[in-house]
Scaffold this motif. Structure first.
Motif, short mmCIF file in Angstrom:
data_model
loop_
_atom_site.label_atom_id
_atom_site.label_comp_id
_atom_site.label_asym_id
_atom_site.label_seq_id
_atom_site.Cartn_x
_atom_site.Cartn_y
_atom_site.Cartn_z
N MET A 134 80.40 9.67 -8.86
CA MET A 134 80.74 10.30 -7.60
C MET A 134 81.93 11.24 -7.78
SD MET A 134 81.49 8.49 -3.87
CE MET A 134 79.93 7.59 -3.86
N ALA A 135 82.92 10.81 -8.55
CA ALA A 135 84.12 11.63 -8.76
C ALA A 135 83.78 12.93 -9.49
CB ALA A 135 85.15 10.84 -9.55
N LYS A 136 82.81 12.87 -10.40
CA LYS A 136 82.45 14.05 -11.18
C LYS A 136 81.38 14.91 -10.52
CE LYS A 136 83.66 12.21 -15.74
NZ LYS A 136 83.16 11.86 -17.10
N GLY A 137 80.89 14.48 -9.36
CA GLY A 137 79.88 15.25 -8.66
C GLY A 137 78.47 15.10 -9.22
N VAL A 138 78.28 14.11 -10.08
CA VAL A 138 76.94 13.84 -10.60
C VAL A 138 76.04 13.37 -9.46
CG1 VAL A 138 75.59 12.39 -12.17
CG2 VAL A 138 77.80 13.31 -12.89
N ILE A 139 76.62 12.63 -8.53
CA ILE A 139 75.92 12.21 -7.32
C ILE A 139 76.74 12.63 -6.10
CG2 ILE A 139 74.66 10.29 -8.35
CD1 ILE A 139 76.83 8.40 -7.31
N ASP A 140 76.05 12.83 -4.99
CA ASP A 140 76.73 13.16 -3.73
C ASP A 140 77.14 11.92 -2.97
OD1 ASP A 140 76.27 16.03 -3.99
OD2 ASP A 140 74.16 15.58 -3.56
N GLY A 141 76.57 10.81 -3.36
CA GLY A 141 76.85 9.57 -2.67
C GLY A 141 75.97 8.46 -3.22
N ALA A 142 75.87 7.38 -2.47
CA ALA A 142 75.14 6.22 -2.96
C ALA A 142 74.51 5.47 -1.81
CB ALA A 142 76.07 5.29 -3.73
N LEU A 143 73.38 4.87 -2.10
CA LEU A 143 72.78 3.89 -1.20
C LEU A 143 73.25 2.52 -1.69
CD1 LEU A 143 70.78 4.19 1.20
CD2 LEU A 143 68.97 3.45 -0.37
N THR A 144 74.24 1.97 -1.01
CA THR A 144 74.79 0.68 -1.41
C THR A 144 75.43 0.01 -0.20
OG1 THR A 144 76.12 -0.43 -3.12
CG2 THR A 144 77.05 1.60 -2.18
N THR A 145 76.21 -1.00 -0.44
CA THR A 145 76.71 -1.87 0.63
C THR A 145 78.14 -1.54 1.03
OG1 THR A 145 77.58 -3.45 -0.95
CG2 THR A 145 75.28 -3.73 -0.29
N TYR A 146 78.61 -2.18 2.10
CA TYR A 146 80.04 -2.19 2.40
C TYR A 146 80.79 -3.12 1.44
CZ TYR A 146 79.69 0.21 6.97
OH TYR A 146 79.52 1.11 7.97
N GLU A 147 80.13 -4.19 1.05
CA GLU A 147 80.79 -5.23 0.25
C GLU A 147 81.41 -4.69 -1.03
OE1 GLU A 147 81.09 -7.67 -3.18
OE2 GLU A 147 79.32 -6.41 -2.85
N ILE A 148 80.72 -3.75 -1.68
CA ILE A 148 81.15 -3.30 -3.00
C ILE A 148 82.32 -2.31 -2.93
CG2 ILE A 148 79.67 -1.26 -3.25
CD1 ILE A 148 80.32 -4.03 -5.89
N VAL A 149 82.67 -1.85 -1.75
CA VAL A 149 83.68 -0.79 -1.61
C VAL A 149 85.00 -1.13 -2.29
CG1 VAL A 149 85.15 0.41 0.07
CG2 VAL A 149 82.68 0.32 0.42
N PRO A 150 85.65 -2.29 -2.01
CA PRO A 150 86.96 -2.55 -2.63
C PRO A 150 86.89 -2.65 -4.15
CG PRO A 150 86.63 -3.95 -0.72
CD PRO A 150 85.30 -3.32 -1.02
N ALA A 151 85.85 -3.30 -4.68
CA ALA A 151 85.75 -3.49 -6.12
C ALA A 151 85.63 -2.16 -6.86
CB ALA A 151 84.57 -4.39 -6.47
N LEU A 152 84.92 -1.20 -6.25
CA LEU A 152 84.72 0.11 -6.87
C LEU A 152 85.71 1.16 -6.36
CD1 LEU A 152 80.82 0.45 -6.92
CD2 LEU A 152 82.33 -0.56 -8.64
#
Length: 344
Positions: free
Chosen positions: A199-217
């Motif tokens: 995401m930081a490098k712009g390889v992806i615009d975003g992700a289909l994922t959860t709220y749960e994983i936010v703090p860990a990543l």
């Protein structure tokens, strides 16, 4: 079950017994997984579960946990490691090994999973007889789902169905990829630990994922927007498993098998599922503190996504049915199991 109070009390009793009888540990089991030890899965689910097994076995079972692929290999290799005995136990995402679990995938589908980790986790473990062919080479300890996927966006605001078109979004698995395609976006397959850098490098615009994983990543530092369906619904979920090498399980004496069994499948499903419901709170708080804009789609926009998600279910039924699996029957059974769990 493995609440903190129970663990403490049982560990104390086990310590007293150990001091008076000097009972040696009979079995050491090696557990391997893909997330760092700061992740909820490790510190709130796997460690307490392992401690409960140790305590209830009076110290005769010791489970050593190796997080973050520290035993080597890639996340996609965890299933092979537990099947072949490189690890005694693994926690892994079923989507990391596409095609291996075709029946269980039904619970990942949008419009089957309805946004409750608890309900889908109960349904999964109550349906193991239906899914047994998927797990014939391993011993399932328990399956679980997370609360489900929403759209995380690095820089693009998303308030309508049309806003998603053309975005490159990380997918958690095959059904997630189909869900992204049905929105007119491009799926990018990545293990979840690779999301921040991509995401930081712009390889992806975003992700289909959860709220749960936010703090860990630390996604709150990388994204500006999230978007989710109305009424608590989600874009499907991901199914995870804690599984044991079949030979390692079979080698246990009956009394130690009983300890493992008491902390497996339907015996822990409601507690595990509720954990993953609760994990959402910390992620949402991190996003709100960082000023990330969270959007819930209107009913009108939600209906557009529902129509797209219905095509995903139809595509899945057609695909698995071509392999001799009755996909329509599985969808009906999974929906019924989730509905039954919701009513409990």
């Amino acid at each position: 079950m493995f609440s903190k109070a129970k663990i403490l009390g049982t560990l104390t009793a086990a310590a007293i017994l150990s001091a008076t009888t000097a009972m040696a540990q009979d079995v050491t089991l090696i557990m391997h997984h893909f997330l760092p030890p700061v992740a909820n899965a490790h510190k709130v689910m796997l460690e307490p579960w392992a401690q409960t097994i140790e305590a209830e076995s009076d110290g005769r079972i010791d489970i050593e946990i190796y997080p973050a692929m520290s035993m080597g290999g890639k996340p996609s290799e965890l299933y092979g490691q537990v099947r072949d005995g490189t690890a005694d136990i693994v926690w892994t995402l079923l989507g990391y090994t596409p095609g291996v679990f075709p029946r269980t995938e039904v619970f990942e589908l949008p419009r089957v999973h309805k946004g409750s980790a608890r309900d889908t986790t109960i349904a999964l473990n109550a349906s193991l007889d239906l899914l047994a062919e998927d797990f014939k080479d391993i011993h399932v300890l328990f399956l679980h789902a997370n609360d489900g996927n929403l759209i995380h966006s690095a820089s693009t605001p998303i308030t309508t169905f049309e806003d998603v078109a053309g975005m490159k979004l990380r997918t958690p698995g095959r059904s997630g990829a189909w869900t992204i395609e049905a929105m007119g976006a491009e799926p990018v397959s990545l293990p979840v630990p690779a999301v921040p850098e991509s995401m930081a490098k712009g390889v992806i615009d975003g992700a289909l994922t959860t709220y749960e994983i936010v703090p860990a990543l630390k996604l709150q530092e990388l994204e500006k927007y999230t978007a989710e369906l109305p009424n608590g619904d989600r874009f499907g979920t991901a199914v995870f498993m804690v599984a044991m090498n079949q030979d390692a399980y079979d080698a246990l004496p009956d009394d130690l098998k009983a300890v493992i069994d008491a902390n497996s499948t339907v015996n822990v499903a409601a507690e595990i599922g509720q954990m993953w419901e609760d994990f959402e709170v910390e992620g949402i708080a991190a996003l709100d503190a960082a000023g990330v804009t969270r959007t819930v789609f209107s009913a009108e926009e939600g209906a557009k996504f529902d129509a797209a998600n219905d095509t995903v279910v139809d595509r899945w039924i057609e695909e698995v049915s071509s392999k001799g699996i009755d996909g329509a029957a599985l969808v009906d059974a999974a929906r019924a199991a989730v509905a039954k769990a919701e009513a409990q």
